[in-house]
Each structure stands twice: as structure tokens, then as C-alpha cells.
Design an enzyme around this catalytic site. Structure first.
Site, PDB file in Angstrom:
ATOM      1  N   GLY A  32       0.788  -1.237   0.000  1.00 16.61           N
ATOM      2  CA  GLY A  32       0.000   0.000   0.000  1.00 16.61           C
ATOM      3  C   GLY A  32       0.814   1.277   0.000  1.00 16.61           C
ATOM      4  O   GLY A  32       0.353   2.298   0.488  1.00 16.61           O
ATOM      5  N   MET A  73      -3.673  -6.839  -7.604  1.00 13.66           N
ATOM      6  CA  MET A  73      -3.147  -7.932  -8.429  1.00 13.66           C
ATOM      7  C   MET A  73      -4.230  -8.817  -9.055  1.00 13.66           C
ATOM      8  O   MET A  73      -3.999  -9.989  -9.327  1.00 13.66           O
ATOM      9  CB  MET A  73      -2.174  -8.802  -7.602  1.00 13.66           C
ATOM     10  N   ILE A  98      -7.327  -8.906 -12.176  1.00 14.33           N
ATOM     11  CA  ILE A  98      -7.807  -8.210 -13.365  1.00 14.33           C
ATOM     12  C   ILE A  98      -9.318  -8.047 -13.269  1.00 14.33           C
ATOM     13  O   ILE A  98     -10.041  -9.025 -13.051  1.00 14.33           O
ATOM     14  CB  ILE A  98      -7.409  -8.994 -14.641  1.00 14.33           C
ATOM     15  N   HIS A 153       1.101   1.543 -13.616  1.00 13.23           N
ATOM     16  CA  HIS A 153       1.806   0.336 -14.053  1.00 13.23           C
ATOM     17  C   HIS A 153       3.313   0.619 -14.106  1.00 13.23           C
ATOM     18  O   HIS A 153       3.719   1.657 -14.636  1.00 13.23           O
ATOM     19  CB  HIS A 153       1.287  -0.086 -15.436  1.00 13.23           C
ATOM     20  N   GLU A 196       6.483   6.797  -9.175  1.00 15.20           N
ATOM     21  CA  GLU A 196       5.038   6.489  -9.133  1.00 15.20           C
ATOM     22  C   GLU A 196       4.345   7.431  -8.158  1.00 15.20           C
ATOM     23  O   GLU A 196       3.251   7.932  -8.423  1.00 15.20           O
ATOM     24  CB  GLU A 196       4.810   5.036  -8.686  1.00 15.20           C
TER      25      GLU A 196
END
Length: 194
Positions: free
Chosen positions: A20, A95, A97, A114, A179
Site C-alpha cells: 500500500g 493484483m 484483473i 503500471h 510512481e
């Protein structure tokens, strides 16, 4: 007379599976006065995800679903999103889809971060693959989520140079720093255009 407290913040849910660090970063971003988001809900597919501790620290609602039963979990998740009036989902190291059905039914925007320069290296184990292919650069990408894996419209990217002795671990750490800068900027950019 009541003072205006600025524009109304967009009600946001963050989906996580692990430590996280992006979630923590987004929470800090959301607490800034000029931030366009308010994080209402944290959703995880992993009851042991360390990132869930931030729900306690910052008093944010959390929900955990077993995404092995994808249909049931997605139905419950959509219900939660609707009842909390969520308009934005930020995937932050989630994790699993999301199905085409889920993406179609959710009426807001879904963003993902990503750890590669998309469209290169979609999917998992990006850092290992980047190093194996002797790439000179990698980076991170914030994109809109659509029904194809890591293929939605790119909002922002940051390029990072690899060192000669780069390992997947060192590259992950290097990219993660970027990120944390890129995700809030991408959120502000996409919401400014609403």
C-alpha cells in the site's frame, strides 16, 4: 454566510493487494486542501495486505473480497461503490484483473499505475523482463482502465534510466519513487478535464 470550502472532492476508492505505498501516498495527496479527491473506501483481495493498516490509521472504510470467486466479489464490490457514491477507482498494486463486465457496469473512471513504459511490458514481472531484455530505460505509466490488460489511454508517463548493475529490486525502488509523484499528477490532470 457560509464560506465556500472550494470545489467538491471526487469520492474515490483505492484497490490494493500488498504493502500500500501508493495508497499511503494517495491518502496524503487527498488530504491536501487543493486535492480533487477524497478517499472513502479501500478494497483489497488480500486480507493480509499490509496496506490495509492505513484504513485504521486514517479512519477509511475497508472491504476485503476473495477475488477467486470473481463474479460474486465484483457484484459485492459494485454494490459498495454505488452505496458509497464512488466516482473514481484508483488501482494501486491491485493484483487481480477486473472483468469487462465490471468495467462496463462501473459508471465512473478507473485509473491504474503500471511499473513500465506502456505499451511495453504489460502484465506482471515487468522489472525482470526489462532487465533481461537489456533495456536502457523503463519507468511508470498512469492509464485509464479498459477491458484489455494495461491497454487503456495513457495519461502520464515517467522515464527512468537503468544503471549497469540494476536488479529487479533496485529498479522497483527507483520507479516507485516516481510512481508516488506521477499518480497524484495524473489524477489532477484527468479530473481537471471532467
Amino acid at each position: 454566510m457560509v464560506k465556500s470550502i472550494g470545489p467538491k472532492k471526487i469520492r474515490t476508492a483505492v484497490f490494493i493487494s500488498g504493502t500500500g505505498s501508493n495508497l499511503k501516498n494517495l491518502i496524503k495527496f487527498s488530504l491536501k486542501k487543493r486535492s480533487p479527491i477524497e478517499i472513502i473506501l479501500i478494497i483489497s483481495n488480500n486480507a493480509k495486505a499490509k496496506g490495509l493498516n492505513y484504513s485504521k490509521i486514517y479512519k477509511i472504510k475497508k472491504k476485503i473480497y476473495n477475488y477467486n470467486k470473481i463474479k460474486i466479489s465484483e457484484t459485492k464490490t459494485l454494490k459498495d461503490l454505488k452505496s458509497n457514491d464512488i466516482k473514481l477507482i484508483c488501482l494501486a498494486g491491485f493484483m487481480k484483473i477486473l472483468s469487462k463486465d465490471f468495467i462496463r457496469k462501473f459508471k465512473g473512471k478507473i485509473l491504474n499505475i503500471h511499473p513500465s513504459l506502456l505499451p511495453k511490458y504489460r502484465g506482471l514481472k515487468t522489472h525482470e523482463r526489462v532487465i533481461k531484455n537489456k533495456e536502457k530505460y523503463s519507468g511508470c505509466t498512469v492509464h485509464l482502465v479498459n477491458s484489455k490488460l494495461d491497454s487503456g489511454k495513457i495519461i502520464l508517463q515517467k522515464k527512468v534510466k537503468l544503471s549497469k548493475k540494476e536488479t529487479p529490486y533496485s529498479l522497483r525502488k527507483k520507479i516507485l519513487k516516481h510512481e508516488h509523484i506521477l499518480y497524484p499528477r495524473a489524477i489532477s490532470k484527468i479530473l481537471a478535464n471532467l
